[in-house]
Write an enzyme that holds these catalytic residues in place. Sequence first.
Site, mmCIF file in Angstrom:
data_model
loop_
_atom_site.group_PDB
_atom_site.id
_atom_site.type_symbol
_atom_site.label_atom_id
_atom_site.label_comp_id
_atom_site.label_asym_id
_atom_site.label_seq_id
_atom_site.Cartn_x
_atom_site.Cartn_y
_atom_site.Cartn_z
ATOM 1 N N ASN A 92 -3.750 83.149 -24.592
ATOM 2 C CA ASN A 92 -2.438 82.642 -24.214
ATOM 3 C C ASN A 92 -1.320 83.678 -24.332
ATOM 4 O O ASN A 92 -0.314 83.589 -23.628
ATOM 5 C CB ASN A 92 -2.093 81.426 -25.089
ATOM 6 C CG ASN A 92 -0.641 81.033 -24.995
ATOM 7 O OD1 ASN A 92 -0.200 80.458 -24.015
ATOM 8 N ND2 ASN A 92 0.127 81.367 -26.033
ATOM 9 N N TYR A 161 5.271 90.303 -13.310
ATOM 10 C CA TYR A 161 4.674 89.192 -14.052
ATOM 11 C C TYR A 161 3.679 88.469 -13.151
ATOM 12 O O TYR A 161 2.551 88.166 -13.559
ATOM 13 C CB TYR A 161 5.772 88.238 -14.514
ATOM 14 C CG TYR A 161 5.266 87.037 -15.274
ATOM 15 C CD1 TYR A 161 4.786 87.158 -16.571
ATOM 16 C CD2 TYR A 161 5.287 85.763 -14.700
ATOM 17 C CE1 TYR A 161 4.332 86.046 -17.269
ATOM 18 C CE2 TYR A 161 4.845 84.645 -15.393
ATOM 19 C CZ TYR A 161 4.370 84.796 -16.685
ATOM 20 O OH TYR A 161 3.918 83.699 -17.381
ATOM 21 N N THR A 198 10.007 76.268 -22.559
ATOM 22 C CA THR A 198 9.783 76.933 -23.835
ATOM 23 C C THR A 198 10.788 78.074 -23.956
ATOM 24 O O THR A 198 11.615 78.286 -23.064
ATOM 25 C CB THR A 198 8.363 77.499 -23.890
ATOM 26 O OG1 THR A 198 8.208 78.431 -22.797
ATOM 27 C CG2 THR A 198 7.315 76.401 -23.751
#
Length: 267
Positions: A92, A161, A198
Amino acid sequence: MSSYDLTGRRALVTGGARGLGAGIAEALTKAGAAVVIGDVLEEAGKDTARALRDAGADAEFVALDVTDDDNWAAAIQQTVDSIGGLDILVNNAGVEITSLIVDLDPADVRKMLDVNVLGNSLGLKHGFRAMRPGGAAGAGGAVVNIASVAATIAFPGISLYSATKSAIDRLTRVAAAESGKLGYGVRVNSIYPGLTPTTMGNQLAADCAEIGLFPSPQAAAEAVVGLTPQGRLGQVDDMADAVVFLASDAAKYITGAGLPVDGGMGM
């Protein structure tokens, strides 16, 4: 017994100190697994493991820099020693640094490649070594890699990314093929999370506004919602439940797959 019951399974979650990783660790423990949290954020990681133990789970912390080969070897061994084995690995840990292509900083590019691509690659390397026959755990298992909806869409500001998360898709499929061909007994799958509020997700929205793509972080988030058929951002438990599924016997004939958990954004 439910196919989602992970009682007796042992898991390592990288980047598990906070955010999505912490949510995944919690979901795995609620399904019955013992969990080790691996992270460079030692205090936060220890706090998360302590909170899980206080809730009745079997949870530990191990310091893990996913870009370091020797650190991976040590962390896997500590995991096996502390919880008695390794059946589930969740890769993760990741970083996202927003930038327009014309403003890319080579140092930022290298950091994303190191953490997102090298980190996942080393996780697969050492996870396989531990879980394959003759390894420190040696009973097979499941690896779940965390990719991103960014691997399936073209969204401005996240070029590198997106590239690293696309690489995770290919790593997942080749790793699944190697595991099957060589008899490791390890299933390898990935999920493609949508934008989730998040710390990382909120920072992405703020960064997109800062570089001029949207008038505000809220506008950036609303743009994502507008591209999502379900009409909302993802939540941590949406992603964590998908990881539990792929780690469980309910997915026993699934390997080399990428599961979108994005409300339809990437379809």
